[in-house]
Design a protein around this motif. Structure first.
Motif, PDB file in Angstrom:
ATOM      1  N   ASP A   3      -1.957   2.154  -5.213  1.00 19.71           N
ATOM      2  CA  ASP A   3      -3.308   2.605  -4.861  1.00 19.71           C
ATOM      3  C   ASP A   3      -4.198   1.467  -4.376  1.00 19.71           C
ATOM      4  O   ASP A   3      -5.353   1.691  -4.019  1.00 19.71           O
ATOM      5  N   THR A   4      -3.668   0.261  -4.358  1.00 21.59           N
ATOM      6  CA  THR A   4      -4.470  -0.890  -3.949  1.00 21.59           C
ATOM      7  C   THR A   4      -4.584  -0.952  -2.431  1.00 21.59           C
ATOM      8  O   THR A   4      -3.585  -0.775  -1.717  1.00 21.59           O
ATOM      9  N   THR A  49       0.815  -1.216   0.000  1.00 19.50           N
ATOM     10  CA  THR A  49       0.000   0.000   0.000  1.00 19.50           C
ATOM     11  C   THR A  49       0.848   1.265   0.000  1.00 19.50           C
ATOM     12  O   THR A  49       0.377   2.317  -0.431  1.00 19.50           O
ATOM     13  N   GLU A  66      -7.611  -5.949  -0.929  1.00 17.58           N
ATOM     14  CA  GLU A  66      -7.338  -6.565  -2.223  1.00 17.58           C
ATOM     15  C   GLU A  66      -6.006  -7.312  -2.202  1.00 17.58           C
ATOM     16  O   GLU A  66      -5.870  -8.392  -2.806  1.00 17.58           O
TER      17      GLU A  66
END
Length: 688
Positions: free
Chosen positions: A42-43, A38, A47
């Motif tokens: 941007d994940t 992270t 996820e």
């Protein structure tokens, strides 16, 4: 944290099922998935965990020991060789690495010269948090008290106080702002009985490193019953967050840090939002899991500082990545003293004493033997060997050897002697120890000169006085590793004093000397904290300024010293070579590091390289460049000058021509001078 330890302890039992299924013996593996955590993307963590679950499902969903989502996307899990093969074939997986244990980068032999007892810096580092991945902390030292005068607190730090044995939540304060501990990789069954399953330090290494980097200012140092000065860390107002990933074993030779625990500590420090991260552990060449985690820390705008290692005769400098400021060790200064024989020679040696004594009668220890003591023992000033009737109120000459140097001065003090001259009996260094009485240690030739004088004169009186420290600096320690000439990056980036550094320890002594590139890295971590406190600079700017304002060590190769000795006054820094943070991952994935805007240049034989400099100042300034120090090649810089407004960047080209000599390294510097007096140096190595 306790849950993660329980998971680590349970994984052995779970590994039995894995073994039955796969047919092999399970072992702890570090799995890194493709892409950033992270901190670099941007994940969200949800996820990333889902991607990890998909990989784990392919090998029967074994229980993980650790999971990481911030500094990198990965996990630690016990797998059989058959399961490892399945994971390695998964396109989602970037690397699979077996857990291993690395030593801390401290030299175990005492190195008692050049301790940092001087007028310490009173302020600096306010608002900054230094994360220390090490053996923990002994929080009872006054160096780590939440005293008034620490200045502003950190703004965006999100760390918490992880508890454990002898470390309640109240241990954290305004100085110690967070803590954590990880042991599953090392193995709780492998730790020594005096260890604590908590952030508390039993080894002492983490406490020493923390004290040098950011110990409170103005703390009195008492050694052997005497106050010998005041101590303060490099950035005394900085806050600290100890992340314990290094442990003591029953046999100290087995002390170390498991890579699974190291990655967990780095991941937590990155999530907490430290400003500077200090890692006192070396490592193998290449980009392993620890190095990938450090990339994630750099992507979170953390200044990452790491030790180069201490095995310079066998290995190249560790942490060859451009996102890490790798620190080697230079030799420090030796405090000097003078022995002036009344009517005779004046001799200079090593001494901590700063006082000038009146004329004092000097006696040879061998001539002052106590009843029942041998002349040899008295010559070496062994405890109980001196006759106080012959030594009271006098200076005593003692030969080196037989017992410890400091033990000799204590024997002189017990015999009512008021000073000691310690003479080497064979070639070797002189050391500025902390002695029980004022002491000057002389080299073997000067010691012989003094004893010949005493034996040829009826009475000898001497005056003792302190003189300014003499740097033996000017060179890198022999055990500090050099950079690999086959690499694309010059390492170490900088050096700092790494021998005989004074720091706090968690036992009754309170203080002890230590050495190694971990001591040097602690100083550079403190310097990084000073810069982050004074300026609104991002981590790549701080990293560049540390390297380009360092002071070169004489004629040392840049592969031995990088930019030179760091930690000088860098308030006048005007230029920086700034790397856009996303570029680090881009060059890792492409494997092409040649055009990365690093603060050093490594050229193979001949060719051209471009770099970009940015004006950090608040007004326009004229800068001029010069290539210096090269002996075998012609090095040209174009353009030779630039006028830059605040924040403006100029591109310059370095062109190397000349012979290609196998096995030889030519090196030098591109020196930029500013109209307002600043000097920026970019080290250049030309290899074959």
């Amino acid at each position: 944290m306790l849950a993660s330890v329980a998971a680590g302890l349970a994984s052995t039992a779970l590994g039995g099922a894995a073994s039955a299924e796969g047919g092999g013996v399970p072992a702890l593996q570090l799995i890194t998935l493709t892409g950033p955590g992270t901190s670099g993307g941007d994940t969200g963590p949800g996820e990333l965990l889902a991607r990890q679950d998909a990989v784990l499902a392919k090998v029967g969903n074994p229980t993980t020991t650790y999971r990481w989502t911030t500094a990198l996307n990965g996990f630690a899990v016990e797998l059989t060789p058959e399961q490892v093969a399945v994971v390695e074939s998964d396109p989602e997986v970037a690397s699979v690495e077996a857990n291993s244990v690395r030593p801390m980068s401290a030299r175990r032999t005492p190195v008692p010269s050049s301790a940092q007892v001087r007028q310490p810096r009173a302020t600096g580092g306010a608002g900054v948090v230094i994360g220390l991945v090490d053996s923990g902390l002994a929080p009872e030292s006054p160096l780590f008290a939440g005293v008034p005068g620490l200045g502003r607190g950190p703004k965006d730090f999100a760390g918490s106080c992880e508890v454990g044995e002898d470390w309640p939540a109240t241990t954290c304060n305004r100085k110690v702002v967070a803590s954590g501990w990880w042991v599953a990789g090392f193995g709780p069954e492998r730790i020594r009985s005096s260890e604590h399953l908590s952030p508390r330090d039993a080894v002492g290494h983490g406490t020493q490193v923390a004290s040098v980097a950011a110990g409170n200012a103005g703390v009195s140092v008492r050694m052997r019953g005497r106050t010998i000065g005041e101590f303060g860390g490099i950035a005394p107002q900085a806050r600290i967050a100890p992340y314990k990933a290094c442990w003591g074993a029953p046999d100290p030779r087995d002390d170390g840090c498991a890579t699974a625990d190291l990655v967990s500590a780095i991941d937590r420090a990155t999530a907490d939002g430290v400003d500077v991260l200090d890692l006192a552990v070396a490592g193998p060449p290449g980009t392993d899991t620890v190095e990938r985690a450090l990339l994630g820390a750099a992507e979170a705008d953390i200044v990452v500082v790491a030790a180069a290692g201490n095995d310079g005769r066998e290995e190249y400098a560790a942490h060859g990545s451009p996102w890490v400021t790798t620190v080697g060790a230079s030799l420090g200064s030796v405090w000097q003293g003078r022995v002036s024989v009344v009517g005779g020679p004046t001799l200079t040696g090593a001494s901590r004493s700063r006082r000038t004594s009146p004329p004092t009668r000097l006696v040879l220890g061998a001539d002052a033997a106590a009843p029942g003591a041998t002349r040899r023992h008295a010559a070496q000033c062994r405890p109980g060997s001196l006759d106080a009737a012959a030594t009271a109120g006098r200076a005593v000459y003692c030969e080196r050897g037989g017992i410890g140097r400091i033990d000799k001065s204590e024997a002189v003090a017990l015999a009512d002697g008021v000073a000691m001259v310690l003479g080497n009996v064979r070639p070797g260094p002189v050391v500025d120890d902390f002695h029980a009485v004022p002491t000057v240690q002389l080299s073997a030739p000067d010691a012989q000169r003094l004893t010949r004088w005493v034996r040829s004169h009826d009475r000898t009186s001497i005056r003792m006085s302190g003189v300014a420290p003499s740097p033996v600096a000017g060179r890198t320690a022999a055990w500090s590793p050099s950079g690999d000439p086959r690499s694309s990056v010059i390492k170490p980036d900088v050096v700092a004093v790494g021998d005989g550094v004074l720091g706090a320890v968690p036992d009754q002594r309170g203080w002890a000397m230590f050495g190694g590139t971990s001591a040097a890295a602690a100083r550079v971590a403190g310097a990084a904290a000073l810069l982050r406190s004074r300026h609104d600079w991002r981590a790549p700017v701080v990293r560049s300024v540390l390297a380009t304002t360092a002071v070169p060590l004489g004629t040392e190769s840049v592969l031995r010293q990088g930019g030179g000795r760091a930690g000088a006054d860098v308030r006048g820094a005007r230029l920086a070579l700034v790397v856009r943070t996303p570029r680090y991952r881009e060059v890792l994935e492409s494997g092409s590091w040649g055009d990365l805007n690093q603060s050093s240049v490594l050229v193979r034989a001949t060719g051209s390289v471009t770099r970009r400099v940015t004006n950090l100042g608040s007004r326009a300034e004229y800068f001029s460049a010069q290539a210096i120090g090269f002996t075998r090649h012609r090095v040209r810089v174009t353009p030779l000058a630039a006028r830059l407004s605040p924040g403006e960047t100029a591109t310059f080209r370095i062109t190397v021509t000349g012979p290609s000599t196998p096995g030889h390294v030519d090196d030098g510097w591109i020196r930029w001078r500013g109209a307002r007096g600043s000097v920026t140096r970019v080290p250049v190595a030309i290899t074959r």
